[in-house]
Scaffold this active site. Structure first.
Site, PDB file in Angstrom:
ATOM      1  N   GLU A   1       0.829  -1.207   0.000  1.00 25.95           N
ATOM      2  CA  GLU A   1       0.000   0.000   0.000  1.00 25.95           C
ATOM      3  C   GLU A   1       0.867   1.262   0.000  1.00 25.95           C
ATOM      4  OE1 GLU A   1      -3.102  -0.120  -0.514  1.00 25.95           O
ATOM      5  OE2 GLU A   1      -3.879  -2.013   0.277  1.00 25.95           O
TER       6      GLU A   1
ATOM      7  N   HIS B   1      -2.918   1.451   8.321  1.00 29.31           N
ATOM      8  CA  HIS B   1      -3.991   0.689   7.690  1.00 29.31           C
ATOM      9  C   HIS B   1      -4.123  -0.640   8.416  1.00 29.31           C
ATOM     10  CE1 HIS B   1      -6.358  -1.639   4.983  1.00 29.31           C
ATOM     11  NE2 HIS B   1      -5.355  -2.412   4.657  1.00 29.31           N
TER      12      HIS B   1
ATOM     13  N   HIS C   1      -7.286  -3.984   9.695  1.00 31.59           N
ATOM     14  CA  HIS C   1      -8.541  -4.664   9.357  1.00 31.59           C
ATOM     15  C   HIS C   1      -9.367  -4.895  10.631  1.00 31.59           C
ATOM     16  CE1 HIS C   1      -6.072  -6.664   5.801  1.00 31.59           C
ATOM     17  NE2 HIS C   1      -6.301  -5.380   5.588  1.00 31.59           N
TER      18      HIS C   1
ATOM     19  N   HIS D   1     -12.848  -3.899   3.339  1.00 35.16           N
ATOM     20  CA  HIS D   1     -11.406  -4.118   3.423  1.00 35.16           C
ATOM     21  C   HIS D   1     -10.844  -3.702   4.796  1.00 35.16           C
ATOM     22  CE1 HIS D   1      -7.161  -3.477   1.478  1.00 35.16           C
ATOM     23  NE2 HIS D   1      -7.095  -3.989   2.688  1.00 35.16           N
TER      24      HIS D   1
HETATM   25  O1  2HA Z   1      -0.500  -5.138   3.440  1.00 35.18           O
HETATM   26  O2  2HA Z   1      -3.580  -5.101   4.271  1.00 35.18           O
HETATM   27  O3  2HA Z   1      -4.247  -3.909   2.000  1.00 35.18           O
HETATM   28  C1  2HA Z   1      -1.571  -5.965   3.538  1.00 35.18           C
HETATM   29  C2  2HA Z   1      -2.827  -5.223   3.350  1.00 35.18           C
HETATM   30  C3  2HA Z   1      -3.097  -4.649   2.036  1.00 35.18           C
HETATM   31 ZN    ZN Z   2      -5.510  -4.333   3.882  1.00 37.12          ZN
END
Ligand code: 2HA
Ligand code: ZN
Length: 269
Positions: A119, A142, A144, A214
């Protein structure tokens, strides 16, 4: 082995904070396998010695030209690396990169030639945007988070500020510690420039954005503050889901209560 962190307490502190946050992401179940990524603008800690360090990798294209990043340095999580490993060994699972003078390519300078996150275009575009507007934000994250991502599988929560208002109303602290709310970004291919552009558009109004189906992308002054903003939002999502699981739709704080809190904490409307 010597490290770029040696004799550089500011840089060592930033990297230690990244490692601590990475451990939390793993413990929370937000970082399966190589999921998520972190970049931190560490340019303020760069000494002449670091500026003179030779590259330990080939020159790689970023994929976009980012004029505000001239002379900048970043710590980046490595692509395909695990947050749970980064928590213990940040310089084996991430690296320090130098942006070259064309503002369109970079090289790795320390400690190991670990290729940065997939990313990277999103992360660096965001840093370029932040510098351009004179922001003091240095970290982007970032990850999840389970409950927040689950909510993006339902159209009604993807409408502007619907999730923000719902999450703020679950517990007073959420608006206090995430005062700009949650920006929504319709699904785009992971790692794409389209995703980067859509993210930047939303960061004008929000510190935390969510990529549909995502994950979350957040920015703040440092990595812990970015983590905390996501954490308070996800806590609210958990409370909401918990109430639903008990068989009722939670009332949420009333408009009156929200207004009172907004004034008392001196928050933006
Ligand atoms: O790097 O989460 O979106 C792994 C991720 C990509
Ligand atoms: Zn990701």
């Amino acid at each position: 082995m010597s490290s770029i962190l040696d004799n550089n307490p500011g840089l060592a502190y930033d990297v230690a904070q990244v490692a601590e946050a990475a451990g939390y992401l793993w413990q929370k179940g937000w970082a399966e396998r190589n999921g998520g990524n972190i970049t931190v603008n560490i340019t303020e800690h760069v000494t002449d010695e670091i500026r003179n360090m030779p590259a330990i990798s080939p020159v790689y294209p970023i994929g976009v030209t980012l004029p505000n990043l001239k002379g900048c340095y970043f710590y980046c999580k490595g692509t395909n690396k695990r947050m749970r490993d980064l928590a213990r060994w940040p310089m084996e699972n991430g690296s320090v990169i130098r942006i070259l003078d064309d503002c369109a390519s970079y090289e790795i300078i320390a400690d190991n030639p670990v290729k940065p996150t997939s990313e990277l275009p999103s992360h660096l575009s965001v840093h370029n945007y932040l510098i351009g507007k004179g922001s003091n934000y240095k970290a982007s994250l970032h990850t999840h988070p389970i409950e927040l991502v689950a909510m993006t599988h339902c159209k009604k929560y993807l409408e502007k500020d619907v999730a923000t208002r719902l999450l703020w109303s679950m517990i007073p602290e959420t608006k206090a510690f995430c005062p700009r709310g949650l920006g929504i970004i319709p699904y785009q291919l992971p790692g794409s420039n389209e995703l980067a552009e859509a993210t930047i558009k939303e960061l004008g109004d929000y510190d935390v954005t969510i990529w549909e189906k995502h994950g979350v992308f957040a920015v703040d002054t440092d990595i812990m503050n970015a983590f905390d903003q996501i954490d308070v939002l996800n806590k609210s999502a958990q409370i909401y889901i918990c109430a639903k699981n008990m068989g009722f739709e939670p009332d949420g704080m009333s408009d009156e209560q929200m207004k009172e809190m907004t004034v008392a904490f001196n928050l933006p409307k």
